[in-house]
Design a protein around this motif. Structure first.
Motif, short mmCIF file in Angstrom:
data_model
loop_
_atom_site.label_atom_id
_atom_site.label_comp_id
_atom_site.label_asym_id
_atom_site.label_seq_id
_atom_site.Cartn_x
_atom_site.Cartn_y
_atom_site.Cartn_z
N ARG A 130 0.80 -1.22 0.00
CA ARG A 130 0.00 0.00 0.00
C ARG A 130 0.84 1.28 0.00
NH1 ARG A 130 -4.86 -2.04 0.16
NH2 ARG A 130 -5.33 -3.92 1.34
N MET A 131 2.17 1.15 0.04
CA MET A 131 3.05 2.30 -0.07
C MET A 131 4.11 2.01 -1.13
SD MET A 131 2.41 1.72 3.45
CE MET A 131 2.00 2.64 4.93
N THR A 133 7.46 3.74 -3.38
CA THR A 133 8.42 4.82 -3.60
C THR A 133 9.12 4.58 -4.93
OG1 THR A 133 10.13 3.60 -2.38
CG2 THR A 133 8.82 5.17 -1.12
N GLU A 145 3.61 7.10 -3.06
CA GLU A 145 2.18 6.78 -3.02
C GLU A 145 1.86 6.07 -1.72
OE1 GLU A 145 1.07 5.68 -7.60
OE2 GLU A 145 2.37 4.28 -6.53
N ASP A 146 0.76 6.46 -1.11
CA ASP A 146 0.32 5.80 0.13
C ASP A 146 -1.19 5.89 0.17
OD1 ASP A 146 -0.28 4.89 2.64
OD2 ASP A 146 1.21 6.10 3.69
N HIS A 192 -5.12 10.14 2.19
CA HIS A 192 -4.08 9.36 1.52
C HIS A 192 -3.61 10.16 0.32
CE1 HIS A 192 -6.47 6.72 3.98
NE2 HIS A 192 -7.49 6.86 3.14
N ARG A 194 -0.78 10.80 -3.24
CA ARG A 194 0.27 10.53 -4.23
C ARG A 194 0.93 11.88 -4.50
NH1 ARG A 194 -2.51 8.48 -8.31
NH2 ARG A 194 -1.89 6.30 -8.05
N SER A 252 8.48 -0.95 -2.64
CA SER A 252 7.15 -0.92 -2.03
C SER A 252 7.18 -1.66 -0.71
CB SER A 252 6.12 -1.55 -2.98
OG SER A 252 6.46 -2.88 -3.28
N ARG A 258 4.27 -1.79 7.78
CA ARG A 258 3.47 -0.64 8.18
C ARG A 258 2.61 -0.89 9.40
NH1 ARG A 258 -1.56 -1.99 6.58
NH2 ARG A 258 -1.78 -3.44 4.83
N ILE A 269 8.50 5.08 7.01
CA ILE A 269 7.78 5.24 5.75
C ILE A 269 7.08 6.60 5.70
CG2 ILE A 269 5.90 4.33 4.33
CD1 ILE A 269 6.56 1.56 5.48
N THR A 270 6.51 7.01 6.83
CA THR A 270 5.73 8.26 6.84
C THR A 270 6.61 9.50 6.69
OG1 THR A 270 5.83 8.38 9.26
CG2 THR A 270 3.95 7.22 8.28
#
Length: 817
Positions: A130-131, A133, A145-146, A192, A194, A252, A258, A269-270
């Motif tokens: 779901r994430m 880079t 993207e998350d 959420h 992008r 990803s 996560r 990640i955040t």
């Protein structure tokens, strides 16, 4: 171990100098391991989660080093567009081994690639990541993207429609204003995202809100607008697809990156949007650690699966050589230009044969790529199979082009295959049940011949296999296998006709004087021969490697015969010949003295060029091999403990115990045949609503042993009022206020002692007759003494009263004077 650092399409190494939100020490990186446990990456037993293994790839960015798990690194060069549609589907790319962790996809090819999906990228990673880079060839984070994590964003545009919105990350003040506002402002969201770098944008990047768990713009209704070109304001084309330009890397993150299993990775990640906009952040690097070579085929040589390691058993007096089925290989990740090839290549290797830490010889194995086979530099010559029980080591050694060395040691033992047990395992039975201690257990001599009938069993002292008591017992097993090898007679055969036997223990390379040795002697080594004594009657023959007589020296007549003829020498010439003689490989010397064995070596019977065949034998061999094993026999306790009720007419005064449970448990006793009293658990399983107020209650007590066996007993408890204290009775006597009914009640309740009754009589409150009448009313019959003795009134009252109160606690009060 050397490390190769791949900076895609750069060709040079960028110095590390990460500064992250975690504020790692300058030059240091914060390691991110699966489950935050290095043991899970390495696959060791210290791992408390799943043992994953290492891909040997690390992702280094923004002060952190993410260790990619086994099978997590994929290379676009391995993706094949089999249907030639210009897209790579999940069926046309390699799959992840562990989809709950990050996926590293490196495109170091010269072409861009687009990964298609049929289910919102689930098929690309097995379980949806779901994430995402996206890093360019220089290691710069270009897009993030998350669609599950949330971020505060602010709209500088005219409205929130995709065409007019201009979203960016919210400032701290905008975030705080949004949190405090009620209702929430339309131009600020927690959503959420992008975001992608865009030097043409006033913010330096473009940002769009995403729907929860989708890759499409939050403000586009895809059910109404089915044109995928309109589903994103950042990505041209279908935003569910993943496009990886040439030289780019996509990283990803999986479910376990996560979630709560690893908060370090989750928090890292955040920070990606912040790192993306910070021009001081060093470029991302993917670092590969080359691995040592591995051997294949060694475990197949293991003849003894019981003993740890690789154990090669060579049969006694048998021939032996190293197997050529073993191979050594390594993974060559890069070609000479630094491009990923990820090729498994076989390597040459050496095997050192040693004994007692002394290397005896080295055999080199060379790989032939054309035939895909290995060739040994020569046979093994240093292992003597005639010594039963002798041990050697074969050390397999290989070195990769990167200089990493691998060594694997195999033990070589001369003898027989080890006898072994089968079916030995820990067992469980119920107590009192007969147990066949060898049930399901077999034994053989190592060659499939049964030895089961010879198994001997050893049990602990006091163990009864016919009716075992509960407990844990160690059962020992053993059997003896007798090894016998027939001997081989040592002999020399002359001209294929005449055979002369000899004893290799006393006549082979022995330190002897030939003239004093009673039989034929053989020398395959020269040392003892050159110093051996001789005399008149001694004869010596040298046999060539081809098995024919090469020369002879006869002390009878000093004749020395060679290929050129026979010459007559003397003592001096003979001594010089004996001292200077050498043996070429395969040659040997035969000697004899006297008339018994000497003639067979002399000219009359053996001429130059005649055949002489030597057989060096060995004695018969006998040896007992004792094989042992053991297992744990657990005899389960299946008998419930005993629980006995002390009194079936249990009465307890209301003030005798601190609580109800104590009062109830005071009337039971428990014991067990196996567990001690302290190991038993006894408790009130039903108190029947009992309180410490007068009344009758039905209660239940349970006792359990350590095995969980339980016994339950129920009984009645009668709670009675407590006895009057001395002071209370004395006060009543002093006041002379007791009525007959009250005294009758006290007697009925066993609350008056003998002394108290006597006190009532002495005080004149009641006569003996009146008291006796009350007692008679409580007990219908008074027992006779059985001996005709007279009982005065007071004694009768006391006897009767004693029967009433039984074992009740007696309080003594003084008589009033």
């Amino acid at each position: 171990m050397k490390k190769l650092i791949l900076v895609l399409l750069l060709g040079f190494t960028v110095a590390l100098g990460f500064m992250s939100s975690a504020q790692a020490a300058e030059g240091d990186l914060i390691d991110l391991y699966p489950y935050n446990q290095i043991a899970c990456l390495e696959g060791t037993n210290a791992c408390t989660q799943t043992k994953l293994g290492d891909s040997n790839w690390d992702f280094e960015y923004y002060g952190h080093r993410y260790h990619v798990v086994r099978g997590g690194a994929r290379y676009v060069k391995d993706f094949v567009d089999t249907n030639s549609n210009g897209l790579i589907s999940s069926l046309e790319m390699t799959v992840l081994s562990w989809n709950a962790f990050a996926s590293l996809i490196i495109n170091d090819t010269e072409e861009s690639v687009t990964l298609s999906t049929t289910n919102v990228r689930v098929d690309l990673t097995s379980v949806v990541h779901r994430m995402y880079t996206y890093f360019d060839a220089a290691g710069k984070l270009q897009m993030f993207e998350d669609h599950i994590g949330t971020y505060y964003i602010f709209n500088d545009g005219a409205d929130n429609t995709p065409a007019n919105a201009d979203w960016r990350l919210a400032t701290t003040a905008e975030k705080e204003a949004y949190i405090a506002a009620d209702p929430k402002p339309a131009n600020t969201r927690l959503t959420h995202i992008r975001m992608k770098l865009d030097p043409t944008d006033s913010n330096g990047y473009k940002l769009e809100p995403l729907k929860y768990l989708t890759w499409t713009h939050a403000d586009v209704d895809t059910a109404v607008d089915t044109n995928v070109e309109n589903w994103s304001t950042i990505i041209a084309g279908n935003p569910n697809y993943v496009t990886i330009p040439a030289g780019w890397t996509v990283f990803s993150f999986g479910t376990n990156d996560r979630g709560t299993l690893n908060t370090m990775t989750r928090d890292y990640i955040t920070t990606m949007p912040i790192a993306m906009l910070d021009n001081t952040v060093a470029p991302m690097q993917t670092v590969y650690t080359p691995q040592p070579a591995v051997f294949a085929g060694l475990t197949a040589l293991d003849d003894d699966l019981v003993t740890p390691g690789v154990n090669i058993v060579v049969d006694y007096n048998a021939s032996f050589d190293l197997s050529n089925t073993v191979s050594a290989s390594w993974v060559n990740m890069f070609d000479t230009n630094g491009k990923i090839i990820n090729a498994t290549e076989k390597l040459d290797f050496d095997v050192e044969i040693s004994q007692d830490d002394v290397v005896l010889e080295t055999i080199s194995f060379t790989y032939n790529e054309g035939t895909n086979s290995y060739t040994a530099s020569g046979p093994v010559t240093s292992i003597d199979t005639s010594v039963f029980g002798a041990g050697y080591k074969a050390t397999y050694k290989v070195e990769t082009p990167e200089g990493d060395e691998t060594e694997v040691v195999a033990d070589i033992v001369i003898g027989v295959m080890p006898p072994k047990f089968a079916g030995v395992a820990n067992r469980y039975i119920d107590e009192g049940t007969y147990v066949n201690l060898v049930q399901g257990i077999t034994a053989d001599d190592g060659y499939g011949n049964s030895k089961t009938s010879s198994i001997q069993v050893t049990t602990p002292a006091g163990f009864n296999q016919y009716s075992p008591l509960p407990g844990v017992y160690q059962i020992g097993l053993s059997f003896t296998h007798h090894v016998h090898f027939d001997g081989l007679q040592s002999k020399v055969v002359f001209k294929g006709v005449t055979t002369v036997n000899f004893n290799e223990q006393t006549s082979l390379n022995a330190d002897i004087d030939i003239n004093a040795h009673p039989s034929l002697a053989v020398f395959t080594e020269i040392d003892n021969f050159t110093t051996a004594g001789t005399a008149f009657g001694s004869v010596m023959v040298v046999v060539a490697a081809d098995g024919t007589m090469k020369e002879r020296y006869d002390r009878n007549n000093w004749e020395h015969t060679t290929s050129t003829g026979t010459v007559v020498g003397d003592a001096v010439l003979f001594a010089a010949w004996q001292a200077a003689l050498t043996l070429a490989p395969g040659e040997f010397i035969l000697t004899a003295h006297g008339s018994t064995h000497g003639p067979v070596l002399r000219a009359a019977n053996l001429a130059f060029g005649d055949t002489v065949a030597l057989t060096i034998g060995y004695p018969e061999f006998n040896y007992d091999i004792v094989t042992t094993a053991s297992y744990t026999l657990t005899v389960d306790d299946v008998t419930a403990p005993k629980l006995m009720v002390v009194s079936n007419n249990y009465k307890v005064e209301s003030n005798a115990y601190a609580n109800v449970n104590q009062a109830i448990l005071a009337n039971v006793v428990a014991f067990d045949y196996y567990d001690s009293a302290s190991d038993l658990s006894m408790y009130v399983s039903n108190n029947g609503g009992m309180t410490l107020t007068p009344g009758t209650y039905t209660v239940e007590v349970t006792v359990e042993d350590r095995a969980g066996n339980a016994t339950v007993q129920s009984f009645q408890v009668t709670v009675i009022a407590p006895k009057l204290t001395q002071a209370e009775v004395q006060a009543l006597l002093d006041a002379q206020t007791l009525t007959q009914a009250e005294i009758q009640a006290l007697i009925n309740a066993s609350q008056l002692t003998e002394a108290q009754v006597n006190a009532l009589i002495a005080a004149g409150v009641y006569t003996e007759a009146e008291i006796q009448a009350m007692i008679d009313a409580s007990i219908a019959d008074i027992p006779e003494t059985g001996c005709g003795s007279a009982i005065n009134a007071t004694s009768a009252i006391f006897i009767t009263f004693s029967l009433v109160i039984g074992a009740s606690l007696v309080f003594f009060i003084r008589k009033r004077s």
